[in-house]
Design an enzyme around this catalytic site. Sequence first.
Site, PDB file in Angstrom:
ATOM      1  N   SER A  23     -18.149 -22.406  -6.133  1.00  0.00           N
ATOM      2  CA  SER A  23     -17.167 -21.663  -5.898  1.00  0.00           C
ATOM      3  C   SER A  23     -15.999 -22.524  -5.670  1.00  0.00           C
ATOM      4  O   SER A  23     -14.748 -21.979  -5.368  1.00  0.00           O
ATOM      5  CB  SER A  23     -17.135 -21.064  -4.476  1.00  0.00           C
ATOM      6  OG  SER A  23     -17.649 -21.916  -3.491  1.00  0.00           O
ATOM      7  N   ASN A 110     -21.543 -21.747   6.910  1.00  0.00           N
ATOM      8  CA  ASN A 110     -21.488 -20.011   6.879  1.00  0.00           C
ATOM      9  C   ASN A 110     -20.472 -19.894   8.063  1.00  0.00           C
ATOM     10  O   ASN A 110     -19.471 -18.944   7.698  1.00  0.00           O
ATOM     11  CB  ASN A 110     -22.723 -19.589   7.499  1.00  0.00           C
ATOM     12  CG  ASN A 110     -23.725 -19.754   6.401  1.00  0.00           C
ATOM     13  OD1 ASN A 110     -23.655 -20.112   5.285  1.00  0.00           O
ATOM     14  ND2 ASN A 110     -25.125 -19.384   6.865  1.00  0.00           N
ATOM     15  N   THR A 155      11.023  19.162  -5.695  1.00  0.00           N
ATOM     16  CA  THR A 155       9.508  19.639  -5.359  1.00  0.00           C
ATOM     17  C   THR A 155       8.937  19.803  -6.674  1.00  0.00           C
ATOM     18  O   THR A 155       9.743  20.406  -7.637  1.00  0.00           O
ATOM     19  CB  THR A 155       9.429  20.618  -4.441  1.00  0.00           C
ATOM     20  OG1 THR A 155       9.670  21.828  -4.840  1.00  0.00           O
ATOM     21  CG2 THR A 155       9.969  20.293  -3.193  1.00  0.00           C
ATOM     22  N   HIS A 156       7.657  19.670  -7.113  1.00  0.00           N
ATOM     23  CA  HIS A 156       7.112  19.733  -8.336  1.00  0.00           C
ATOM     24  C   HIS A 156       7.822  18.965  -9.487  1.00  0.00           C
ATOM     25  O   HIS A 156       7.629  19.669 -10.572  1.00  0.00           O
ATOM     26  CB  HIS A 156       6.912  21.327  -8.720  1.00  0.00           C
ATOM     27  CG  HIS A 156       6.396  22.051  -7.599  1.00  0.00           C
ATOM     28  ND1 HIS A 156       5.054  22.269  -7.503  1.00  0.00           N
ATOM     29  CD2 HIS A 156       7.073  22.639  -6.572  1.00  0.00           C
ATOM     30  CE1 HIS A 156       4.758  22.963  -6.410  1.00  0.00           C
ATOM     31  NE2 HIS A 156       5.833  23.330  -5.741  1.00  0.00           N
ATOM     32  N   SER A 278      13.096  -4.489 -26.424  1.00  0.00           N
ATOM     33  CA  SER A 278      11.783  -4.307 -27.341  1.00  0.00           C
ATOM     34  C   SER A 278      12.275  -5.205 -28.579  1.00  0.00           C
ATOM     35  O   SER A 278      13.395  -5.594 -28.956  1.00  0.00           O
ATOM     36  CB  SER A 278      12.090  -2.900 -27.946  1.00  0.00           C
ATOM     37  OG  SER A 278      11.621  -2.656 -29.190  1.00  0.00           O
ATOM     38  N   LYS A 284      16.910  -0.641 -26.984  1.00  0.00           N
ATOM     39  CA  LYS A 284      15.940  -0.465 -25.837  1.00  0.00           C
ATOM     40  C   LYS A 284      16.170  -1.779 -24.419  1.00  0.00           C
ATOM     41  O   LYS A 284      16.477  -2.626 -24.597  1.00  0.00           O
ATOM     42  CB  LYS A 284      14.513  -0.673 -25.890  1.00  0.00           C
ATOM     43  CG  LYS A 284      13.686   0.460 -26.887  1.00  0.00           C
ATOM     44  CD  LYS A 284      13.576   1.948 -26.130  1.00  0.00           C
ATOM     45  CE  LYS A 284      12.642   1.677 -25.381  1.00  0.00           C
ATOM     46  NZ  LYS A 284      11.389   2.155 -25.912  1.00  0.00           N
ATOM     47  N   GLU A 291       7.039  -0.766 -14.121  1.00  0.00           N
ATOM     48  CA  GLU A 291       5.995  -0.404 -14.792  1.00  0.00           C
ATOM     49  C   GLU A 291       4.600  -1.127 -14.478  1.00  0.00           C
ATOM     50  O   GLU A 291       3.632  -0.659 -14.140  1.00  0.00           O
ATOM     51  CB  GLU A 291       6.059  -0.417 -16.386  1.00  0.00           C
ATOM     52  CG  GLU A 291       6.806   0.893 -16.935  1.00  0.00           C
ATOM     53  CD  GLU A 291       7.294   0.687 -18.287  1.00  0.00           C
ATOM     54  OE1 GLU A 291       7.645   1.929 -18.967  1.00  0.00           O
ATOM     55  OE2 GLU A 291       7.157  -0.366 -18.908  1.00  0.00           O
ATOM     56  N   TYR A 318     -25.626 -14.140   6.892  1.00  0.00           N
ATOM     57  CA  TYR A 318     -24.943 -14.601   5.751  1.00  0.00           C
ATOM     58  C   TYR A 318     -25.908 -14.473   4.363  1.00  0.00           C
ATOM     59  O   TYR A 318     -26.880 -14.804   4.596  1.00  0.00           O
ATOM     60  CB  TYR A 318     -24.510 -16.050   5.812  1.00  0.00           C
ATOM     61  CG  TYR A 318     -23.773 -16.490   4.483  1.00  0.00           C
ATOM     62  CD1 TYR A 318     -22.264 -16.171   4.159  1.00  0.00           C
ATOM     63  CD2 TYR A 318     -24.433 -17.030   3.478  1.00  0.00           C
ATOM     64  CE1 TYR A 318     -21.816 -16.647   3.081  1.00  0.00           C
ATOM     65  CE2 TYR A 318     -23.969 -17.505   2.318  1.00  0.00           C
ATOM     66  CZ  TYR A 318     -22.729 -17.276   1.943  1.00  0.00           C
ATOM     67  OH  TYR A 318     -21.981 -17.438   0.976  1.00  0.00           O
ATOM     68  N   LYS A 326     -14.171 -13.778  -2.613  1.00  0.00           N
ATOM     69  CA  LYS A 326     -12.879 -14.431  -2.829  1.00  0.00           C
ATOM     70  C   LYS A 326     -12.031 -14.200  -4.068  1.00  0.00           C
ATOM     71  O   LYS A 326     -10.752 -13.889  -3.730  1.00  0.00           O
ATOM     72  CB  LYS A 326     -13.141 -15.973  -2.716  1.00  0.00           C
ATOM     73  CG  LYS A 326     -13.786 -16.408  -1.409  1.00  0.00           C
ATOM     74  CD  LYS A 326     -14.065 -17.712  -1.126  1.00  0.00           C
ATOM     75  CE  LYS A 326     -14.710 -17.849   0.134  1.00  0.00           C
ATOM     76  NZ  LYS A 326     -16.213 -17.122   0.256  1.00  0.00           N
TER      77      LYS A 326
END
Length: 464
Positions: A23, A110, A155-156, A278, A284, A291, A318, A326
Amino acid sequence: MANLWGGRFTEATDASAYRFNQSISFDRRMYKEDIEGSIAHARMLGKQGIVSEEESREMIRGLEEIKEDIDSGKLVISEEAEDIHSFIESVLTQRIGEAGKKLHTGRSRNDQVALDMKLYTRGRVSETDGLLDKLQRVLLSVMEQNTETFMPGFTHLQKAQPVTLAHHMGAYFEMFIRDRHRLADIYQRMNTCPLGSGALAGTTYELDRDMTAETLGFTGGPTRNSMDSVSDRDYLIEYLSALSVIMMHLSRFSEEIIIWNSNEYRFVEIDDRYSTGSSIMPQKKNPDIAELVRGKTGRVYGALMSLLVTMKGIPLAYDKDMQEDKEVAFDAMDTVNDCLREFTGMLSTISFNKDIMEDSAKKGFTNATDAADYLVKKGVPFRDAHSVVGRLVLKCVGSGISMDMLSMDDYKAESPVFEEDIYEAISMKNCVEKRLTKGAPGRERMNEAIRFYRVYLEDMAGQE
Ligand code: ARG
């Protein structure tokens, strides 16, 4: 690098099984917490006479030096070690000899890993809270400047009634208040120290668990049940759950910013520093940061699901399955904190096209309810008023105008009750100003809310 447990074995671990089992490639990031825990343990061993005072001092000095050397890059964490605990213990023994071999007295990996993970997570919880604080401060300043910036409330995703930008931002401020409350709650509940629980059943040495808990800043003292202590990852699941809710909020906010930034809406313009272009379309300017925040929400939810499923079948105490906590948890913590940082940067530099927002509120007939209320106040039953205004809206739609552009004759043609004061009654300013119920966008109420948020931020800062 030798394992900590070679004695019972006659053959070395298969090379690929060793890689599968290790690990260190991901728990190396907990080296500070591992050393902090070891120093507290070494100090306590010395005080209790389990090791000599001199040995305790040597261990502490050695551990402090290891930390400094890793910090400065002088000591590189070797991925040949099985995990961060083995690495630090073996470097300590190489450096200080016999005393180093006594560090693990009365301890198991542990309880050590349970401690490291808690210390590490506790730090990240505070970091998330600090980042939410910064975001709320940006939100508050947007609110302070926009108590009279009118915009359509939806709304909507259909224009509904007029609100202000301050009111809209206030909705997010509230969400982040709840998020911070959740974090504080988790922090408080996780504030107990598992060190001294041993492998699962405590130890026969006379450890002073109160001392180590106090040294490590666990105000809740030592944990009460050693078996639970080494196998509890609830706090991590709770944190991942709180992080998921934070991402849900950030994702909704991002979605709105993406819509508002679109060519159709143009309510906002994301600053060049937080947009991208872009490779083919020169015109663009894309809202990539928003996003990505929306997109990364999925992996954070994934981490929560992953850990819930990992934990559900584990018998006490454990089991190695728990090492799987992790990678997903670290990824989620990094992701959310990065998202908060970038989102705050984007929001603090965004420009709001106030005129376009107000125009959109007017063109969307968000004042239609107010026109109906106007008639009601002059004695027309609400249902009749609703239908009168509905016909007026239809007329506007037909000629592509807003309600304030209708002539007095147009109004009178639908109802003789209309007078000149209708224009005043449906102005955006009035429509919003009259909304004075608690929690509504009217300026008086908004100013109250802003005052509340200022005090809230001061109180939160005072608690640190
Ligand atoms: N790397 C392990 C983990 O993350 C540390 C604990 C190992 N304990 C053990 N008994 N093998 O969970």
